[in-house]
Design an enzyme around this catalytic site. Structure first.
Site, PDB file in Angstrom:
ATOM      1  N   TYR A 141       0.822  -1.211   0.000  1.00 51.24           N
ATOM      2  CA  TYR A 141       0.000   0.000   0.000  1.00 51.24           C
ATOM      3  C   TYR A 141       0.860   1.268   0.000  1.00 51.24           C
ATOM      4  CZ  TYR A 141      -4.142  -2.845   1.147  1.00 51.24           C
ATOM      5  OH  TYR A 141      -5.155  -3.766   1.126  1.00 51.24           O
ATOM      6  N   LYS A 186       3.064 -15.185   2.467  1.00 49.85           N
ATOM      7  CA  LYS A 186       2.965 -15.935   1.210  1.00 49.85           C
ATOM      8  C   LYS A 186       4.400 -16.293   0.819  1.00 49.85           C
ATOM      9  CE  LYS A 186       0.612 -17.419  -2.411  1.00 49.85           C
ATOM     10  NZ  LYS A 186      -0.169 -18.660  -2.317  1.00 49.85           N
ATOM     11  N   ASP A 219      -3.392 -17.902   1.760  1.00 51.62           N
ATOM     12  CA  ASP A 219      -4.546 -18.557   1.115  1.00 51.62           C
ATOM     13  C   ASP A 219      -5.141 -19.629   2.011  1.00 51.62           C
ATOM     14  OD1 ASP A 219      -2.051 -19.597   0.632  1.00 51.62           O
ATOM     15  OD2 ASP A 219      -2.397 -20.103  -1.464  1.00 51.62           O
ATOM     16  N   ASP A 243      -5.604  -6.522   5.862  1.00 51.35           N
ATOM     17  CA  ASP A 243      -6.785  -5.782   5.416  1.00 51.35           C
ATOM     18  C   ASP A 243      -7.863  -6.783   4.977  1.00 51.35           C
ATOM     19  OD1 ASP A 243      -8.396  -3.737   4.612  1.00 51.35           O
ATOM     20  OD2 ASP A 243      -7.212  -3.146   2.877  1.00 51.35           O
ATOM     21  N   ASP A 247     -11.418  -8.252   7.196  1.00 53.73           N
ATOM     22  CA  ASP A 247     -12.779  -8.091   6.655  1.00 53.73           C
ATOM     23  C   ASP A 247     -13.467  -9.458   6.584  1.00 53.73           C
ATOM     24  OD1 ASP A 247     -12.500  -5.370   6.289  1.00 53.73           O
ATOM     25  OD2 ASP A 247     -13.391  -5.404   4.296  1.00 53.73           O
TER      26      ASP A 247
END
Ligand code: NAD
Length: 348
Positions: A141, A186, A219, A243, A247
């Protein structure tokens, strides 16, 4: 005691839930004989409309000199065109960076009376109680961005120092809980994740040997959050993964309107609900204010006002147990934002 709180209501339902926070803090001030000096400042779309800048200098200065900052939400369809040069989320990212709030802490508890509000089977939700610790001022970001005619790039960058300082925050929380830490990355694909994994492993082994550390790929973690959410205690992850996962986790609780967060660094604390500006319900007076009120409770605890924080949390729990639920939690409900806030204020 006297505290200065900078309030940044923002856009959409932001001003509605911000008003709830002001009322709850005033109730706490009265009950516990404190003084909260609260003033509103511009951020996001409304700041663009008024000044052309999503984070005016006046807002930055007020936040830096306040004891704590409350933010409602920013953004909305009016400003959402990704090709616009000036966008509301630039204000939010800049605020986080200016305040150097590098750790975002998002607790997830499932309220017993709300088991049916989640799309998951109630038996999966028993004993679900974890915290997501998200790195907030680094990663993709904040990396260099480039948009050419035929391609675009977003750089993802993490330094050892950035990973160590957020790992410390997660470890401190794990030590106060079940001493279990899940670091999410990851590492099978990304270099930043391989660095992340090495640093977390070394830092925990050296400084917090009593913590049980596991690593999960983002994942499979996304899957496990739904299959076995009670597995988690503290989840530590980088900016973008945090993020998305937080959610996803909000669905376990039944609504985005329940999840609070604090963003902390070396100085001022920033407290905000995890939800956005919910343009689909803005202006209707039906937004769930509990996420914001619970964010205010996190603020009180951070200001070392634990009894006051307990009072707010207990009032929200009782209001929920009493069935004071906005439409996001009960589709037949006529309970408004103001009704839910009144219930909490009266309980306090
Ligand atoms: P959102 O969180 O605003 O809304 C998602 C869904 O949840 C909507 O159906 C909304 O009605 C519902 N919802 C959210 N908060 C609620 C509440 N308190 N009570 C009841 N229902 C609630 O996410 P979105 O729709 O993806 O984004 C809308 C805007 O918000 C966009 O402009 C986005 O950029 C912005 N946004 C801002 C923040 C922030 O300010 N921190 C975070 C996320 C999104």
């Amino acid at each position: 005691m006297k505290f200065t709180i900078a309030c940044l209501p923002g856009d959409g339902i932001g001003p509605e839930v911000s008003e709830s926070v002001v009322r709850v803090l005033n109730a706490i001030a009265e009950k516990f004989s404190h003084q909260f000096e609260m003033s509103d400042y511009l951020i996001g779309g409304c700041a663009i409309d008024a000044t052309g800048n999503p984070l005016p200098e006046e807002t930055i200065n007020a936040c830096k000199s306040a004891d704590a900052v409350f933010l409602g939400a920013i953004g909305g369809p009016k400003w959402d065109d990704p090709n616009n040069k000036v966008r509301p989320e630039q204000g939010l990212l800049k605020l986080r960076s200016e305040l150097n709030v590098f750790s975002n802490i998002r607790p997830l508890t499932v309220f017993p009376t709300l088991l049916d509000a989640s799309p998951l089977k109630p038996e999966l939700l028993k004993n679900v109680d974890f915290i997501v610790v998200r790195e907030l001022t680094g990663g993709i970001y904040f990396g260099a961005k480039h948009k050419g005619k035929d391609f675009a790039t977003d750089e993802c960058r993490y330094s050892v120092r950035e990973v160590e300082r957020i790992t410390k925050v997660a470890c401190e929380l794990a030590m106060q809980r079940d001493k279990r830490l899940t670091s999410v990355d990851k590492a099978n694909v990304l270099e930043t994740s391989r660095l992340w994994r090495d640093v977390v492993t070394g830092y925990v082994a050296e400084n917090y040997p009593e913590i049980q550390l596991e690593h999960q790929l983002v994942d499979s973690c996304a899957m496990k959050l739904i299959q076995e959410p009670a597995h988690f205690d503290v989840i530590l992850t980088e900016n973008m993964f945090g993020d998305i996962l937080s959610d996803e986790a909000s669905v376990l609780a039944g609504s985005m309107g329940l999840l609070a967060s604090s963003s902390l660094g070396d100085g001022c604390g920033l407290f905000e609900p995890i939800h956005g500006s919910a343009p689909d319900i803005a202006g209707q007076g039906i937004a769930n204010p509990y996420a914001s009120i619970l964010s205010a409770a996190m603020m009180l605890r951070w200001l070392k006002l634990s009894n006051e924080a307990d009072a707010v949390e207990q009032a929200v729990q009782q209001a929920i147990a009493d069935g004071v639920l906005t439409r996001d939690l009960n589709s037949d409900s006529q309970v408004s934002t103001v009704d839910a806030t009144n219930a909490v204020v009266e309980l306090i």
